[in-house]
Design an enzyme around this catalytic site. Structure first.
Site, mmCIF file in Angstrom:
data_model
loop_
_atom_site.group_PDB
_atom_site.id
_atom_site.type_symbol
_atom_site.label_atom_id
_atom_site.label_comp_id
_atom_site.label_asym_id
_atom_site.label_seq_id
_atom_site.Cartn_x
_atom_site.Cartn_y
_atom_site.Cartn_z
ATOM 1 N N TYR A 75 0.813 -1.217 0.000
ATOM 2 C CA TYR A 75 0.000 0.000 0.000
ATOM 3 C C TYR A 75 0.848 1.270 0.000
ATOM 4 O O TYR A 75 0.326 2.356 0.217
ATOM 5 C CB TYR A 75 -0.930 0.009 1.215
ATOM 6 N N TYR B 228 -11.834 -0.754 1.114
ATOM 7 C CA TYR B 228 -11.638 -0.337 2.495
ATOM 8 C C TYR B 228 -10.234 0.229 2.700
ATOM 9 O O TYR B 228 -9.963 0.852 3.731
ATOM 10 C CB TYR B 228 -11.899 -1.506 3.456
ATOM 11 N N ARG B 229 -9.381 0.066 1.707
ATOM 12 C CA ARG B 229 -7.980 0.435 1.842
ATOM 13 C C ARG B 229 -7.376 0.459 0.445
ATOM 14 O O ARG B 229 -7.785 -0.300 -0.427
ATOM 15 C CB ARG B 229 -7.290 -0.623 2.694
#
Length: 536
Positions: free
Chosen positions: A93, A479-480
């Protein structure tokens, strides 16, 4: 040295700030060299657009709340943006790289105290630099009969993972739900303790209920600091799982990819009624096989792996198209009852193959399975998830796509087929699976690529954007997401012309009027940087 400056800050102003920080936290904790700042680049950056857009101008490593306050004072005075990381190890991420190029990374890894562990009430209070490995080893060394709940990679920060709403695999797998109490430094240097922690002024005198009851008195604020840029979390209470008398680790293999619908619809009632209490994992065949072999052993061509090659590989490795990993916890009588219910329910799926093994609650070492994923279900951190990087060969990297899925077979099958088809279009295999909450699934798909291959790197970035468009059109949201896609993900939550993002911005401007804390995180830009949205 190829110097990067904070946006809008002159070299002279930045040098003055560096000198002040050096005086306050020590020269060894102010990093400016190219070699030192390599650790704050995104090693898995997907796509040409994001590959060079997240360089830090410096990194600061404070060791205390007072040092953080000193850093903030200088950043406010000079209007220098900071990007806060706990340890910065979530590579899929963005790792420790900042969202806004030229930001100074505020790295909290040296704040690594385990402040308190209470075995009776089953909680710990930790600082941001404490990893899951750190906490696990501390519990074992001190003889506490308590389990941590590790995510896939145990080297990550307990606080960092929780703030990003990360998840693990035991009954305590929803990390945000099992957090209680925070200490937060706001942009103006104020130090706040949430909930019951507001009754005390320091760790020694803070009432023990700080990590026991989330509510406190009046409004609750813990959730406001999840996935936000409103403050710097310096301590957090986390609930720990009492070690059970025994546990069972089970796997059920399924041969047909169309079985996914039945798997989800069979699993959901077992999660809802508590038969299966942990965050069970429905693992795709390629993801399971990647821990046992590499892609080139079965297919050396371009594009997504053909179905015939997948069938050959799975049969040779004795792996299912879908592989359900679950655990049962308690005494032997309870496990007997729950195991019988699980077997009875899934026996209705044709061709299901069952395997399971029981362990004592205090089982360690060689007694446990060697597979890191299954060890996670027993509260033991591991790093075997990184074996995925060998799947395609070369300099392995991955970027994750993480939509939330309602816990229905229809929705799971829809997301799977949509993701698999789009991945194949861009030349990627479906490497993914679903982790089961009670009413929702975390659907995690990893685009694995060789970061030394410019074509693969670019296609991985393009694929993620295509998947985001697909899922939005189908009514699903992430969600991310990776740094490069935060603005796009935030824009998809567009009810009432984006009223949620406007609310987030209003709070941001009130708490951080100079806009120094993590500009752009989760698509939340302060007023000073709002014109940057969608451009970095």
């Amino acid at each position: 040295m190829n110097r990067v400056l904070p946006p809008g800050v002159s070299a002279a102003t930045f040098d003055r700030a560096l000198a002040q920080w050096t005086s306050d936290i020590g020269a060894s904790n102010v990093l400016v060299s190219d070699a030192a700042l390599q650790a704050y680049r995104d090693p898995f950056a997907p796509g040409a657009r994001s590959a060079g857009s997240s360089a830090a101008s410096a990194a600061l490593l404070p060791t205390s709340v007072d040092e953080i306050r000193a850093v903030l004072r200088i950043a406010r005075e000079q209007r220098i943006p900071l990007w806060t990381v706990s340890t910065g190890r979530n590579l899929a991420y963005g790792g420790a790289a900042p969202r806004l190029a030229g930001s100074v990374v505020l790295d909290l890894q040296r704040m690594n105290r385990i402040v308190e562990v209470d075995e009776t009430l089953a909680f710990a209070i930790v600082e941001p630099g404490v990893s899951y490995f750190d906490l696990y080893l501390h519990l074992r060394k001190q003889g506490y009969r308590l389990w941590v709940d590790p995510p896939a990679a145990g080297w990550g920060s307990v606080i960092g993972n929780t703030l990003e709403r990360g998840f693990g695999y035991t009954p305590y797998g929803d990390h945000a739900a099992h957090q209680c109490g925070m200490e937060v430094v706001l942009a103006d240097g104020s130090v706040v303790r949430t909930g019951m922690g507001a009754l005390g002024t320091d760790a020694a005198s803070a009432p023990s209920a700080w990590a026991l009851f989330k509510g406190g008195f009046g409004p609750s604020f813990d959730a406001m600091f999840m996935q936000s840029n409103y403050g710097i979390v310096t301590k957090m209470g986390v609930w720990l799982m009492p070690a059970p008398p025994a546990y069972l680790l089970g796997e059920i293999q399924f041969r047909d990819e169309r079985d996914l619908e039945a798997i989800v619809d069979t699993l959901r009632p077992l999660r809802l009624d508590g038969t299966i209490r942990n965050q069970a994992v429905i693992e795709g065949g390629l993801r399971r096989a990647a821990g046992l072999s590499t892609r080139t052993q079965w297919y050396a061509g371009d594009g997504a792996m053909p179905e015939s090659a997948i069938d050959t590989m799975l049969a040779a490795l004795h792996v299912g198209r879908w592989n359900l990993h679950y655990a049962l916890y308690g005494d032997d009588d309870l496990i007997d009852v729950c195991e019988a219910r699980v077997r009875r329910a899934f026996s209705r799926v044709p061709g299901a193959v069952f395997s399971a093994r029981r362990y004592r609650g205090d089982a360690e070492g060689d007694a446990l399975p060697k597979d890191g994923g299954d060890r996670n279900l027993a509260g033991i951190p591991a790093m075997t998830a990184f074996r995925m990087l060998d799947w395609r060969g070369g300099a392995g990297a991955h970027v994750d796509f993480s939509p939330v899925c309602p816990a229905t077979g229809r929705d799971a099958m829809r997301q799977y087929t949509m993701t698999k088809a789009r991945a194949a279009e861009y030349g990627f295999d479906y490497y993914g699976g679903f982790t089961a909450g009670e009413r929702h699934l975390h659907h995690i798909f990893a685009a694995i690529f060789d970061r030394d291959d410019a074509g693969q790197t670019q296609r991985a970035g393009d694929l993620l954007r295509a998947l985001m468009r697909d899922t939005q059109a189908a009514g699903y949201g992430q969600y991310r997401t990776h740094l490069a896609y935060m603005d796009e993900a935030a824009a998809q939550y567009d009810f009432n012309d984006g009223s949620l993002l406007r609310l987030s911005e209003t709070i941001k401007d009130a708490l951080d009027p100079t806009g120094i804390l993590s500009p752009g995180k989760q698509g939340i830009w302060p007023r000073a940087w709002r014109d940057r949205r969608g451009t970095t």
